[in-house]
Enzyme design. Structure first.
Site, PDB file in Angstrom:
ATOM      1  N   GLY A 110       0.810  -1.220   0.000  1.00  0.00           N
ATOM      2  CA  GLY A 110       0.000   0.000   0.000  1.00  0.00           C
ATOM      3  C   GLY A 110       0.841   1.267   0.000  1.00  0.00           C
ATOM      4  N   ASN A 111       2.141   1.109   0.108  1.00  0.00           N
ATOM      5  CA  ASN A 111       3.066   2.248   0.099  1.00  0.00           C
ATOM      6  C   ASN A 111       3.740   2.242  -1.279  1.00  0.00           C
ATOM      7  OD1 ASN A 111       5.514   3.651   0.252  1.00  0.00           O
ATOM      8  ND2 ASN A 111       5.862   3.134   2.397  1.00  0.00           N
ATOM      9  N   SER A 155       7.583   2.493  -1.682  1.00  0.00           N
ATOM     10  CA  SER A 155       8.275   1.264  -1.269  1.00  0.00           C
ATOM     11  C   SER A 155       8.219   0.226  -2.391  1.00  0.00           C
ATOM     12  CB  SER A 155       7.645   0.740   0.028  1.00  0.00           C
ATOM     13  OG  SER A 155       7.825  -0.636   0.175  1.00  0.00           O
ATOM     14  N   ARG A 200       7.678  -4.205  10.458  1.00  0.00           N
ATOM     15  CA  ARG A 200       7.426  -3.106  11.383  1.00  0.00           C
ATOM     16  C   ARG A 200       7.034  -3.606  12.770  1.00  0.00           C
ATOM     17  NH1 ARG A 200       6.533   2.629   9.620  1.00  0.00           N
ATOM     18  NH2 ARG A 200       7.939   2.581  11.383  1.00  0.00           N
ATOM     19  N   GLU A 259      -0.768   2.268  14.311  1.00  0.00           N
ATOM     20  CA  GLU A 259       0.430   2.758  13.616  1.00  0.00           C
ATOM     21  C   GLU A 259       0.895   4.093  14.197  1.00  0.00           C
ATOM     22  OE1 GLU A 259       1.654   1.402  10.134  1.00  0.00           O
ATOM     23  OE2 GLU A 259       0.698  -0.463  10.754  1.00  0.00           O
ATOM     24  N   HIS A 291      -1.004   6.008   5.496  1.00  0.00           N
ATOM     25  CA  HIS A 291      -1.222   6.659   6.791  1.00  0.00           C
ATOM     26  C   HIS A 291      -1.934   7.986   6.537  1.00  0.00           C
ATOM     27  CE1 HIS A 291       2.552   4.437   8.399  1.00  0.00           C
ATOM     28  NE2 HIS A 291       1.474   3.849   8.884  1.00  0.00           N
ATOM     29  N   CYS A 331       7.150  11.778   8.731  1.00  0.00           N
ATOM     30  CA  CYS A 331       7.281  10.363   9.123  1.00  0.00           C
ATOM     31  C   CYS A 331       8.505  10.159  10.001  1.00  0.00           C
ATOM     32  CB  CYS A 331       7.474   9.460   7.913  1.00  0.00           C
ATOM     33  SG  CYS A 331       6.155   9.512   6.726  1.00  0.00           S
TER      34      CYS A 331
END
Ligand code: SUG
Length: 443
Positions: free
Chosen positions: A21-22, A25, A135, A171, A244, A365
């Protein structure tokens, strides 16, 4: 005042494509990284804020790879065979255990300042980050960090992470915004969740913050319910890559900057927010950027909303933005309007954070913002606070120990592990960080 704690980028920073979802990345999966550049870029941001007269601290990187996690997953023996066997048989597990993702300190915890909690203590809940393996290992490490450096129990309440279960997926501060009246004493907390525990129609990407987690934090932190707005993230934004909320909204004091597609039923959220803040001496400045001015795709690429808003000792509000925002014409246009129109923003500074940005981590972040009183700041262990000496020490340490280049294949090399262990051993001695590290002795 606000103490910013930035994650010091660890020597194993690499592009693993680990974060579903990033978009950044996924796009940079397998690229060559530069751990040295990444750490120096982050350090320069910390230094700049310290230089502006703001309290600044560091969260040291944990030891990687996380050998005890690999042992838990069935690999045994001394470090070298563990690393080689896991690289051969389950490279995705070695990658997760090597991740330097603790650099994104906004995900390390959720904070409630003592002024807002009914028991007048500063509350900290380390995030369980249980949506992804790489994470999730940060939860215990963050808990240890906060317990060690915020250890005055009369001033700080450091909670344990929430149960590591999907219903409590948490998160941290990336899904939380605290607004307050700069001249009065009123405040409001926006807790933003994506997962409501209901069956959802098929989505491109999963939501990472669960509503039950946000509710539990509100209870634990003793925040009066009338000072809270629980808001649902817009799945359209999540599906475009806003994993996020801090990728589509940012706030400080009476200033809230957000994309028009950030929340579900945004018009009603805004109405409630205006009602709750209508008596503020300095009215809420809510600036909504619409899709025509800046598409979600471009906002996620340029990371405008992941800028760090800071309030200088002079009272001015400035924005710490990534270079990518300056390079995006539509984002730059929005920034110019923010500066020209009647908003609290008076200046913007751009920072090169490319190494982190390529893994989806912008200026906001990289830091955890902690609203703190003078007395509380004096009780924070000064070993983690930025100073001229610490800046110089860290810069030399990074230059001496970090690799210029790191590829995914390099993770298989046990030499990398010993380099990182030696580097962190030295850091631990330099800064007296013994409680943070358990250096294995069986080699
Ligand atoms: O969780 N990236 C992080 C980025 C976190 C950004 N934080 C905030 N928005 N507050 C994540 O997605 C990528 C690691 C890799 O692919 O190697 C990663 O974990």
């Amino acid at each position: 005042m606000i103490l910013n704690l930035d994650g010091l980028v660890g020597p194993s920073h690499f592009y693993g494509g680990l974060a579903l979802g990033n978009i950044a990345s996924s796009l940079h999966k397998g690229d060559l990284s530069s751990p040295k550049q990444a750490a120096l870029q982050g350090l320069e941001k910390m230094w700049a804020l310290h230089d502006l007269g703001l309290p600044q601290g560091i969260i040291p990187p944990p030891l990687r790879p996380n050998l005890s996690r690999l042992q838990q997953l069935g690999f045994s023996g001394p470090p070298a065979p563990i690393i080689q066997q896991s690289y051969r048989e389950a490279p995705e597990l070695l990658a997760a255990c090597y991740s330097a993702s603790s650099m994104w300190a906004a995900n390390s915890a959720t904070i409630t300042p003592s002024s807002d909690a009914t028991d007048h203590r500063l509350h900290i809940t380390p995030a369980n980050l249980n949506s992804a393996l790489h994470r999730s290992q940060e939860a215990e490490e963050s808990f240890r960090y906060f317990r060690t450096y915020f250890n005055d129990n009369t001033l700080f309440h450091c909670h344990s992470p929430l149960p590591s279960q999907r219903s409590f997926a948490d998160e941290g501060a990336a899904n939380h915004i605290r607004l307050h009246d700069p001249t009065g004493d009123d405040f409001i907390h926006l807790f933003v969740y994506g997962d409501n525990n209901t069956e959802t129609p098929s989505t491109a990407y999963p939501a990472r913050q669960n509503r039950l987690a946000s509710e539990a934090i509100i209870r634990r932190h003793n925040i009066p319910v009338e000072k809270v707005l629980l808001i649902q993230q817009n799945q359209i934004a999540i599906d475009k890559g806003a994993f996020h909320n801090d990728v589509v909204a940012v706030g400080l004091g009476n200033f809230l900057l957000l994309h028009e597609l950030a929340f579900v039923d945004q018009a009603s959220v805004i109405k409630q927010l205006r009602q709750r803040t209508q008596h503020w001496q300095q009215p809420l400045c809510l600036y909504q950027v619409n899709q025509k001015e800046l598409s979600l795709e471009e906002a996620i690429h340029s990371y405008l909303f992941n800028s760090q808003l800071i309030s200088l000792p002079s009272g001015q509000t400035i924005m710490i933005a990534p270079l990518e925002s300056q390079k995006s014409p539509s984002t730059l246009h929005v920034i110019q309007r923010l500066l020209e129109e009647n908003t609290p923003l008076s200046d913007v500074r751009y920072f090169d954070l490319r190494q982190s940005m390529n893994n989806g981590g912008g200026p906001a972040c990289l830091r955890l913002a902690i609203p703190i009183t003078e007395k509380e700041l004096a009780a924070v262990d000064s070993r983690i606070l930025m100073s001229d000496a610490l800046y110089t020490t860290l810069k030399h340490w990074i230059n001496r120990h970090y690799r210029d280049r790191l590829s995914f294949q390099d993770l298989a090399d046990p030499l990398l592990y010993s380099e990182i262990r030696d580097a962190l051993f030295e850091l631990s001695n330099l800064l007296h960080l013994e409680p943070l590290y358990a250096f294995p002795s069986n080699e």
